[in-house]
Structures are given as structure tokens and as C-alpha cells.
Design a protein around this motif. Structure first.
Motif: not given
Length: 319
Positions: A19-20, A22-23, A116-117, A122-123, A126, A129-130, A137
């Protein structure tokens, strides 16, 4: 590590992006898209100053859709999943089978990325993805794609340790055709990471894998051979067979035998040399023996034998 099998039955080892990373890639892509959007908007404001309010609003909406939505879709399609941010972070979007994405994959990702973004800041992306095991996503789920890492540190490469020398070639007669590709992939991944595992966990995993391989081949693990060494030897044997099948090392035809050499006649006393394998058989000139020299001396000259009607066969006929 993601275990994927392509349409050609080739097992791939892909590392899903976290995730980091990708963010960070999304932030870089958004910064580039917003910069382009601002530049294009300033140019359109100067160009559409004479239009009415409705026309300027329509142009603004079209510019937003084309730059912030259509731009990322076009870039991912042309670069096969490597946008500016992903290229900077060493990421890439691929299909579920490991192949490059096409326009329809980029279109689904881009349209769902607006929700999504852009709309939810982006919530939703995220959270999805988690929750996902491979960090996907919603756009990746519906498009059938996966974001993977292209740049892997050199120290983390998969190195399969070779088997001990006393096990080399011991399983040459083992039938490995019934072992599935998924089991081979599991054996290879275990051998590359067995030094990173807990000794008890690694030992039990090696025993299970060795039992599975032995069940597929029909031959039990030889007594006194540790399971990890057995797996390394069997995998080495499979790689050897694949190399021989690919490069033709085992199936090369044998060289043709040389034609038989005619025996020298009795009394000549001079052996006839065999002809070379690459040239047609020829008879080499032979130096006459002592008896033949005496016979030649009694004649009229060195060519008297040929003149008397005897064939010049390249050797001295018996007396």
C-alpha cells in the motif's frame, strides 16, 4: 509472493506491491495529471473567452474528464501498465495471468478509480487494498489486474541450493511426469527460503513436500537422505532433463562409424592406413618392401610392372 500460472503453464513468481508504494505512485500520477490539467485549463480560458457561460462550463467538464480520467487510461494502455508514478516506484499493472494489460483493463481501472480515488480521496481504495490478500483495490478486482513490483533487491533473489555431490544423478531413473507444476513451484519456493524459516517449521514443511513428491513419483524417499536434500536432488534432476530437452544434449545422434578398411594381401608386408572419416576412402601410396624392390630391379624400370599389364593398384602384388 504471488503464485500465478500463465496460459502456457509457466509458473510465475510476482511480488504484489504494498500500500505505501502504491499510494506514492498514485500521488505522483495525480500531481502530473493536475499539472497538465492546470496548464490546459489556462490555455482554454484564454481561447474560450468569447464564448458564453454554458459553453465554457461544457469545455471545463470535457477537459476534466479527458485529462484526469482519460489521460491515465491512455498512459496505462500505451505503456502496458507503467504510468509515471509506477515507473518511478518500480511498479507495474499486469493481468491475473501475468500478461500485459490492454485497453479494457485500463478503462475499468480508470473508471472505478474516479470513485475510489478522486471522489472519496482514496479512502475506498486504501480499505480495499488492506482487505485484499494481494493488495488489490476494486478497480483491480473488476478488471482482473494486479499491481506488482518490477524492481526486486538483488539480495532477495531466489537461489535454489544445489544438492550434495553424492546425490547427483541418483534419481536419473525417476518418473517425474506425474508431479504437478504447483508442487514444483512449492518445492522451489521452499528451497529458496528454507534458511529463513524456523528449523522446526522448515523440517515439517520439507517432510510434507518430500512425501507429496514421493507419492507422485511412486518411489519413497531413500533411507538416510534428509527431505530437504531429497527435494534439492529431485528438482536438480528435473532441471537437468528440461535443459537436455531444450538444448538437445541427450538426444544428439551418434557419429556414423567409419567404413571398414580392406585387409592387406598376404606377403605384401605393408599395412594399409584407414581412410579419414571426413573424406572418401582413398588408397595411399605405399613404399615397396625389400623383396618388391628386388623384383622391380630385375625388370626394365620402375614402371615395368604397369607396362607388363599388371594393374597399378597402389600396392605391390605378391611374388
Amino acid at each position: 509472493m504471488s503464485e500465478l500460472v500463465t496460459g502456457e503453464a509457466v509458473a510465475l513468481e510476482l511480488r504484489p506491491a504494498k500500500l505505501p508504494s502504491r499510494g506514492l505512485a498514485v500521488l505522483l500520477d495525480l500531481a502530473a495529471a493536475v499539472t497538465v490539467y492546470v496548464v490546459v485549463t489556462l490555455g482554454l480560458v484564454a481561447a474560450t473567452a468569447s464564448l458564453d457561460e454554458a459553453a465554457r462550463t461544457a469545455v471545463s467538464i470535457a477537459t476534466f474528464v479527458l485529462v484526469l480520467v482519460g489521460g491515465p487510461i491512455l498512459v496505462e494502455t500505451l505503456t502496458h501498465g507503467r504510468s509515471l508514478g509506477k515507473l518511478a516506484c518500480g511498479l507495474r499493472v499486469v493481468r491475473d495471468d501475468g500478461g500485459p494489460i490492454r485497453f479494457r483493463h485500463a478503462l475499468v481501472r480508470g473508471l472505478l478509480g474516479v470513485i475510489e480515488i478522486l471522489m472519496t480521496f482514496g479512502v475506498v481504495a486504501c480499505v480495499a487494498s488492506l482487505v485484499s490478500a494481494r493488495g488489490r483495490r476494486l478497480g483491480d478486482v473488476f478488471a482482473g489486474t494486479l499491481v506488482v513490483r518490477e524492481r526486486v533487491p538483488a539480495g532477495q533473489g531466489g537461489f535454489v541450493p544445489p544438492p550434495p555431490p553424492w546425490l547427483m544423478g541418483r534419481f536419473a531413473g525417476l518418473d517425474l511426469s506425474a508431479v504437478p507444476d504447483g508442487l514444483w513451484l512449492a518445492v522451489r519456493q521452499y528451497l529458496t527460503r528454507m534458511r529463513q524459516l524456523d528449523p522446526r517449521v522448515g523440517s515439517s514443511m520439507a517432510e510434507r513436500l518430500a512425501a507429496d513428491v514421493a507419492g507422485c513419483t511412486g518411489a519413497p524417499v531413500p533411507p538416510g537422505v534428509p527431505p530437504a536434500m531429497f527435494l534439492a536432488a529431485v528438482l536438480h534432476e528435473r532441471q537437468t532433463r528440461e535443459a537436455q530437452r531444450t538444448f538437445g544434449g541427450a538426444g544428439a545422434p551418434a557419429a556414423p562409424a567409419a567404413p571398414p578398411t580392406p585387409a592387406a594381401p598376404a606377403g605384401a608386408g605393408v599395412p594399409v592406413l584407414p581412410p579419414p572419416a571426413h573424406a572418401p576412402a582413398t588408397v595411399s601410396p605405399v613404399v615397396p618392401s625389400a623383396g618388391a624392390g628386388a623384383e622391380a630391379a630385375g625388370g626394365s624400370g620402375p614402371n615395368s610392372g604397369a607396362s607388363a599389364g599388371r594393374p597399378a593398384a597402389g600396392f605391390v602384388p605378391p611374388a
